[in-house]
Design an enzyme around this catalytic site. Structure first.
Site, PDB file in Angstrom:
ATOM      1  N   CYS A 160       0.376 -32.302 -16.095  1.00 49.94           N
ATOM      2  CA  CYS A 160      -0.484 -33.490 -16.049  1.00 49.94           C
ATOM      3  C   CYS A 160      -0.032 -34.497 -17.105  1.00 49.94           C
ATOM      4  O   CYS A 160       0.354 -35.606 -16.787  1.00 49.94           O
ATOM      5  CB  CYS A 160      -1.944 -33.077 -16.255  1.00 49.94           C
ATOM      6  SG  CYS A 160      -2.592 -32.064 -14.914  1.00 49.94           S
ATOM      7  N   ARG A 180      -0.058 -38.255 -15.758  1.00 54.61           N
ATOM      8  CA  ARG A 180      -0.210 -38.662 -14.365  1.00 54.61           C
ATOM      9  C   ARG A 180      -1.634 -38.462 -13.863  1.00 54.61           C
ATOM     10  O   ARG A 180      -2.106 -39.167 -12.970  1.00 54.61           O
ATOM     11  CB  ARG A 180       0.756 -37.888 -13.471  1.00 54.61           C
ATOM     12  CG  ARG A 180       0.474 -36.405 -13.398  1.00 54.61           C
ATOM     13  CD  ARG A 180       1.289 -35.668 -12.357  1.00 54.61           C
ATOM     14  NE  ARG A 180       0.932 -34.260 -12.326  1.00 54.61           N
ATOM     15  CZ  ARG A 180      -0.089 -33.758 -11.629  1.00 54.61           C
ATOM     16  NH1 ARG A 180      -0.846 -34.551 -10.902  1.00 54.61           N
ATOM     17  NH2 ARG A 180      -0.359 -32.459 -11.674  1.00 54.61           N
ATOM     18  N   SER A 181      -2.353 -37.456 -14.413  1.00 57.51           N
ATOM     19  CA  SER A 181      -3.661 -37.065 -13.907  1.00 57.51           C
ATOM     20  C   SER A 181      -4.505 -36.528 -15.047  1.00 57.51           C
ATOM     21  O   SER A 181      -3.997 -35.791 -15.896  1.00 57.51           O
ATOM     22  CB  SER A 181      -3.499 -35.997 -12.817  1.00 57.51           C
ATOM     23  OG  SER A 181      -4.755 -35.528 -12.358  1.00 57.51           O
ATOM     24  N   ILE A 222     -13.459 -37.837 -12.641  1.00 57.96           N
ATOM     25  CA  ILE A 222     -14.543 -36.897 -12.903  1.00 57.96           C
ATOM     26  C   ILE A 222     -14.823 -36.175 -11.593  1.00 57.96           C
ATOM     27  O   ILE A 222     -15.072 -36.820 -10.569  1.00 57.96           O
ATOM     28  CB  ILE A 222     -15.813 -37.625 -13.393  1.00 57.96           C
ATOM     29  CG1 ILE A 222     -15.544 -38.350 -14.717  1.00 57.96           C
ATOM     30  CG2 ILE A 222     -16.974 -36.642 -13.549  1.00 57.96           C
ATOM     31  CD1 ILE A 222     -16.700 -39.246 -15.176  1.00 57.96           C
TER      32      ILE A 222
END
Length: 283
Positions: A160, A180-181, A222
């Protein structure tokens, strides 16, 4: 702390629902978020609107810097953060490259310390960075990256937070980290700590003054089963002042990091926080 809260409010108020295939859950999502951490001023970015388990985040970073590929080794350092992805991820459990219990495969620090070359050798990215910066050299390529598409099938999870670029201006060392995330309720808490500590450590190892760490996130989200706790509990709390981080000044070489350094070599001063919140974790 305020930039963290601003992002949380932005997701809650402006986010778009996206279906995530890997987890089977919906995510309330925004694109692009930028954070700055003043490492030189030692404003340690711990979340104060809930208890932050900062030791586990640093333990995970140490495991990356050592190139560990087993969840068991991470547990010995003081974190269980890889237990589920190594042992409960259905796709990884069915992967013929998995070597057995606790095996993570070629993820994160494995790529950073032994990136495979076509000729069968490997590249130790971290060692090259430490060597250059210790000599006062910034070749504009002091990059530590874990993102290797050619070996995604050899690991349990794509990285990530995947790339860290060090930049030297005079005697001040800065860091730009790319992600990226980001699972904001759970992951960002770890990621902020790791970006800050990574710059502080590398500056100390190379004899430079730490400056600013820039943390760039592409997809911030979220999960649907986290939203109520974030909106109706955590965001109702008032933040406290940022604490300070102390590193053992005897940590001087990359070999120290690889051998004797433990969580006892890190301490946090002035940390005041609200009670813990248990957010669901998506595997």
């Amino acid at each position: 702390m305020q930039q963290y809260l601003d992002l949380c409010h932005r997701i809650v108020n402006e986010g778009t629902w996206i279906n995530n295939k890997r987890t089977g859950k919906k995510c309330l999502t925004v694109i692009n978020a930028d954070f700055e951490y003043s490492v030189g001023a030692n404003k340690f970015p711990l979340i104060t609107t809930r208890k932050s388990y900062w030791k586990a985040a640093i333990a995970e970073l140490l495991g990356y810097l050592r190139g560990y590929d087993s969840a068991a080794d991470f547990r010995k350092l003081g974190t269980k953060s890889w237990d589920l992805n190594a042992n409960k991820n259905p796709e990884w459990l069915a992967n013929p490259h998995r070597k057995g219990e606790d095996d993570m495969g070629r993820v994160y620090g494995v790529q950073g310390r032994s990136w495979a070359k076509p000729n069968g050798g490997s590249i130790d990215q971290l060692k090259k960075i430490i060597r250059n910066l210790s000599l006062g050299v910034d070749d504009r390529g002091e990059i530590l990256t874990f993102y290797n598409p050619g070996e995604f099938e050899l690991g349990c999870l794509r990285p990530c937070m995947h790339t860290h670029t060090f930049s030297l201006i005079g005697n001040t060392l800065n860091l730009t980290s790319y992600q990226r995330s980001c699972d904001v309720p759970l992951g960002l808490n770890f990621n902020q700590i790791q970006v800050f500590v990574l710059l502080a450590l590398v500056a100390q190892l190379t004899g430079h003054v730490p400056g600013t760490a820039y943390h760039k996130i592409v997809n911030a989200h979220i999960y649907e089963d986290q939203l109520d706790l974030m909106r109706n509990e955590q965001l109702k709390r008032e933040p406290f002042e940022s604490p300070r981080l102390s590193l053992n000044s005897e940590i001087k070489t990359i070999e120290d990091l690889e051998s004797w350094v433990t969580l006892d070599d890190f301490s946090v001063e002035g940390y005041q926080c609200h009670p813990a919140i248990t957010y669901p974790f998506a595997v």
